[in-house]
Scaffold this active site. Structure first.
Site, PDB file in Angstrom:
ATOM      1  CD  GLN A  50       1.082 -12.828   2.507  1.00 35.55           C
ATOM      2  OE1 GLN A  50       1.126 -13.547   1.524  1.00 35.55           O
ATOM      3  NE2 GLN A  50       0.585 -13.219   3.662  1.00 35.55           N
ATOM      4  CG  ASP A  51       3.176  -9.628   6.445  1.00 41.47           C
ATOM      5  OD1 ASP A  51       3.822 -10.629   6.065  1.00 41.47           O
ATOM      6  OD2 ASP A  51       2.393  -9.666   7.409  1.00 41.47           O
ATOM      7  N   PRO A  52       6.336  -7.676   6.204  1.00 43.84           N
ATOM      8  CG  PRO A  52       6.891  -5.590   7.071  1.00 43.84           C
ATOM      9  CD  PRO A  52       5.719  -6.395   6.608  1.00 43.84           C
TER      10      PRO A  52
END
Length: 213
Positions: A50-52
């Protein structure tokens, strides 16, 4: 990827503005595009995040991966390792560095390539999705000398990743709930994504991935 270069420049402007406003972000700038450094034609498996990680010192530009010195490991990665060991019977990895997978044809791509420190999902909808979706379309469109699609397996964990399925018309799709502690027990554990990916690759005439870390 040339068609999204203006978006990449726009995201650079966005990140500089975030810095100027006192809103730091991750990962380090030299790691933002790290997922794209592996040879494009070598990619056999795509794993979408999804995201870091929003924790300083954790994100390194590859989905789910952390630097070798990070302990304890993020809980989602712990669950991925539990499933890896259960699925393939390989030894439990001793750190969170997934770089060896990228050297064997696995692309570890977050949909959103940056995040505000301590602010999960804070950079969603700012432009990165256009960049990463262009990369996924290009992966899906690869063909061999005979014009046939190149072998590709897409491992999509969670609804965010699974929303990309319409872009992956030529890929073998493996999907399950996300490995986070909130959802892993709802179908991620026992889903055997690693052995299923290898079975699909062999069926497509490609070599299986060595998932050992």
């Amino acid at each position: 990827m040339a068609d999204v270069e203006p978006t990449i420049h726009h995201m650079g402007d966005f990140l500089r503005a975030e810095n100027a406003a006192g809103r730091p972000w991750l990962p380090a700038s030299h790691n933002i595009l790290r997922a794209f450094t592996i040879p494009f034609d070598s990619i056999k498996v795509l794993i979408v995040g999804q995201d870091p990680y929003p924790t300083p010192g954790h994100p390194v530009g590859l989905s789910f991966c952390v630097a070798p010195n990070v302990h304890p490991l993020p809980k989602s990665l712990v669950n991925i390792y539990k499933e890896l060991v259960d699925d393939l019977g390989v030894p439990m990895p001793t750190n969170g560095d997934l770089t060896p997978w990228t050297e064997r044809g696995v692309m570890l791509l977050n949909r959103c390539l940056t995040v505000g420190v301590g602010r999960p999902n804070s950079h969603q909808g700012k432009g990165w999705e256009e960049v990463t979706e262009a990369a996924i379309r290009a992966l899906n469109a690869r063909t061999d000398a005979d014009g046939k699609p190149q072998p590709l397996v897409a491992i999509l964990w969670g609804r965010n990743a699974q929303s990309l399925e319409p872009l992956l018309t030529n890929a073998f799709i493996i999907k399950s709930p996300h490995p986070s502690p909130l959802s892993a027990s709802r179908g991620f554990f026992g889903s055997k994504p690693f052995s299923r990916a290898n079975q699909a690759l062999v069926t497509m005439g490609a070599d299986p991935v060595d998932w050992t870390l």
